[in-house]
Design an enzyme around this catalytic site. Structure first.
Site, mmCIF file in Angstrom:
data_model
loop_
_atom_site.group_PDB
_atom_site.id
_atom_site.type_symbol
_atom_site.label_atom_id
_atom_site.label_comp_id
_atom_site.label_asym_id
_atom_site.label_seq_id
_atom_site.Cartn_x
_atom_site.Cartn_y
_atom_site.Cartn_z
ATOM 1 N N HIS A 1 50.691 -78.541 9.426
ATOM 2 C CA HIS A 1 51.222 -77.280 9.958
ATOM 3 C C HIS A 1 52.102 -77.441 11.188
ATOM 4 O O HIS A 1 52.623 -76.461 11.697
ATOM 5 C CB HIS A 1 50.091 -76.291 10.255
ATOM 6 C CG HIS A 1 49.315 -76.620 11.508
ATOM 7 N ND1 HIS A 1 48.410 -77.642 11.575
ATOM 8 C CD2 HIS A 1 49.338 -76.052 12.745
ATOM 9 C CE1 HIS A 1 47.895 -77.696 12.792
ATOM 10 N NE2 HIS A 1 48.439 -76.745 13.533
HETATM 11 C C1 UD1 Z 1 49.068 -72.174 16.176
HETATM 12 C C2 UD1 Z 1 49.081 -72.998 17.448
HETATM 13 C C3 UD1 Z 1 48.748 -74.449 17.114
HETATM 14 C C4 UD1 Z 1 47.472 -74.554 16.321
HETATM 15 C C5 UD1 Z 1 47.561 -73.669 15.103
HETATM 16 C C6 UD1 Z 1 46.296 -73.693 14.287
HETATM 17 C C7 UD1 Z 1 50.671 -72.381 19.238
HETATM 18 C C8 UD1 Z 1 51.948 -72.749 19.867
HETATM 19 N N1 UD1 Z 1 50.390 -73.012 18.074
HETATM 20 O O1 UD1 Z 1 50.112 -72.637 15.341
HETATM 21 O O2 UD1 Z 1 48.601 -75.181 18.312
HETATM 22 O O3 UD1 Z 1 47.285 -75.892 15.932
HETATM 23 O O4 UD1 Z 1 47.815 -72.314 15.533
HETATM 24 O O5 UD1 Z 1 46.441 -72.965 13.103
HETATM 25 O O6 UD1 Z 1 49.950 -71.580 19.758
HETATM 26 N N2 UD1 Z 1 50.909 -66.626 10.321
HETATM 27 C C9 UD1 Z 1 50.350 -65.886 9.314
HETATM 28 N N3 UD1 Z 1 49.102 -65.385 9.492
HETATM 29 C C10 UD1 Z 1 48.375 -65.604 10.622
HETATM 30 C C11 UD1 Z 1 48.966 -66.348 11.663
HETATM 31 C C12 UD1 Z 1 50.222 -66.863 11.489
HETATM 32 O O7 UD1 Z 1 50.958 -65.670 8.279
HETATM 33 O O8 UD1 Z 1 47.237 -65.122 10.716
HETATM 34 C C13 UD1 Z 1 52.247 -67.218 10.115
HETATM 35 C C14 UD1 Z 1 53.354 -66.396 10.675
HETATM 36 O O9 UD1 Z 1 54.463 -66.531 9.840
HETATM 37 C C15 UD1 Z 1 53.653 -67.088 11.995
HETATM 38 C C16 UD1 Z 1 53.362 -68.531 11.671
HETATM 39 O O10 UD1 Z 1 52.292 -68.489 10.744
HETATM 40 O O11 UD1 Z 1 54.953 -66.872 12.438
HETATM 41 C C17 UD1 Z 1 52.974 -69.344 12.870
HETATM 42 O O12 UD1 Z 1 51.876 -68.773 13.561
HETATM 43 P P1 UD1 Z 1 51.633 -69.123 15.118
HETATM 44 O O13 UD1 Z 1 50.356 -68.553 15.575
HETATM 45 O O14 UD1 Z 1 52.856 -68.797 15.907
HETATM 46 O O15 UD1 Z 1 51.557 -70.692 15.126
HETATM 47 P P2 UD1 Z 1 50.726 -71.723 14.207
HETATM 48 O O16 UD1 Z 1 51.701 -72.546 13.481
HETATM 49 O O17 UD1 Z 1 49.650 -71.028 13.452
#
Ligand code: UD1
Length: 375
Positions: A211
């Site tokens: 991820h």
């Molecule tokens: C985040 C953390 C990362 C951690 C990871 C665990 C930061 C910078 N990153 O990354 O350190 O290892 O979580 O999972 O804080 N999305 C969904 N559903 C959700 C959440 C996210 O669809 O419930 C999708 C959205 O398109 C979003 C993308 O995932 O834009 C990224 O989510 P985000 O929380 O920004 O970062 P992660 O890649 O999950």
């Protein structure tokens, strides 16, 4: 005394659950409020884990959702600040944050500016790689923290190098392993997990998670990794729970067809008990996650980390983790060598004993008492 405890994303939950339980047990006079920023919000990324970890429902939800780094961080800060404004009786004696996600830094920054002391669990981890947003979150959160609780021995030296006063640092051990030890007896059998998601169970399997933006937002890298996984999957079926960021990356790059390579078993994001079962039963784990590097070390399962560096070096020096880098040819060679030899044998790092939360609660209670509040 009153502690405001922040969770936000999937990897925060297995850290917070044992800490809240230990505070309830050891320091009943400390009132805790659980606040969820809403950085992760899908049932699969969030809801299921509360049940799996016996974590109580949040008292306050900020529902921030997704966004780019600036937007997400700013929105968390804005909403967290408003909560502290709107509820004067909340006036916490400390804000407890865990890990290194955007919410960790955002809430620490708001609290510190309001002169509310910050307690950071999992302080002092450093990869030295500021290309990763988490490294920036780690460095800055530690600078803002009054009490720094570390999960591995080397973290102290990192903090001292950055000018943190030694009396603020306590080596309390890895609280993620508390959750692992507590929940392992309830772990789901791989066959049950696969059946629940419509798949047959192979006689042996590897487990893959990806991820990191550097692996999944970059089309060339993502394609090369998936082709290497396809080659490995001919030798050993690979179970692949797909993170929403990775699903989006695959869609955007038009690479979804590569998921149909023989031997690759695609799964949605899994619950904690399902994941523990798949990890424990795996011959090999390939991951770019931080938590899974630690969990595979605790389970004694060989792990290849698909990154150039790690902020958790004890998993390499003591544990079963090998830094495989991001070159697909090298990863494939290391994976085949692991399967041929059974892989690296490790030992359990110091204070990964399942009792970190007890030490964390004791350190927090002592710190509160020293500040004059009754713990
Ligand atoms: C985040 C953390 C990362 C951690 C990871 C665990 C930061 C910078 N990153 O990354 O350190 O290892 O979580 O999972 O804080 N999305 C969904 N559903 C959700 C959440 C996210 O669809 O419930 C999708 C959205 O398109 C979003 C993308 O995932 O834009 C990224 O989510 P985000 O929380 O920004 O970062 P992660 O890649 O999950």
């Amino acid at each position: 005394a009153h502690l405001l405890c922040v969770v936000a994303a999937r990897p925060n939950l297995m850290k917070m659950a044992p800490i809240l339980a230990a505070l309830d047990r050891q320091a009943p006079a400390v009132r805790t409020t659980l606040l969820h920023t809403g950085q992760h919000y899908d049932t699969a990324m969030n809801g299921q884990l509360f049940a799996d970890l016996d974590l109580r429902a949040p008292d306050i939800a900020l529902d921030v959702g997704s966004g780019n780094h600036a937007q997400q961080t700013a929105e968390i800060m804005r909403r967290f600040d408003a909560v502290l404004d709107a509820y004067p009786p909340l006036a916490p004696d400390g804000v407890l944050v865990v890990g290194d996600v955007n919410s960790t830094l955002a809430c620490a920054l708001v609290a510190a500016k309001r002169t509310i002391p910050v307690i950071h669990v999992e302080a002092g981890l450093r990869s030295g790689d500021r290309h990763m947003p988490e490294e920036i979150n780690r460095v800055l959160t530690d600078q803002l923290s009054s009490l720094l609780l570390t999960s591995e021995e080397g973290a102290r030296a990192n903090l001292l190098r950055e000018g943190i006063a030694p009396e603020r640092i306590h080596f309390t051990g890895n609280v993620m392993i508390d959750s692992l030890r507590q929940q392992l007896p309830r772990a789901a059998a791989p066959a049950a997990t696969l059946r629940a998601h419509g798949h047959a169970c192979p006689p042996a399997h590897g487990l893959v998670t990806l991820h990191r933006p550097s692996n999944v937002d970059d089309k060339v890298q993502l394609e090369a990794l998936l082709r290497a996984l396809g080659q490995l999957a001919r030798q050993l079926p690979l179970l692949f729970p797909i993170h929403p960021r990775t699903a989006a990356g695959l869609r955007l790059a038009g690479l979804e067809a590569l998921l149909a390579q023989p031997g690759i078993v695609c799964l949605p994001p899994l619950g904690y008990l399902e994941m523990l079962g798949l990890m424990q039963g795996a011959r090999l784990v390939l991951t770019d996650s931080g938590g899974i590097q630690e969990e595979s070390t605790a389970l004694g399962v060989p792990c290849l980390t698909l990154r150039a560096n790690t902020e958790r070096p004890v998993t390499v020096s003591d544990g079963t983790n090998t830094l495989a880098g991001t070159d697909p040819a090298v990863i494939l060679a290391l994976a085949r060598a692991t399967l041929a030899t059974g892989g690296k044998r490790g030992r359990l790092p110091a204070l990964w004993d399942g009792h970190a939360a007890t030490r964390i609660a004791a350190a927090i209670a002592a710190w509160l008492a020293a500040r004059g509040g009754t713990p």
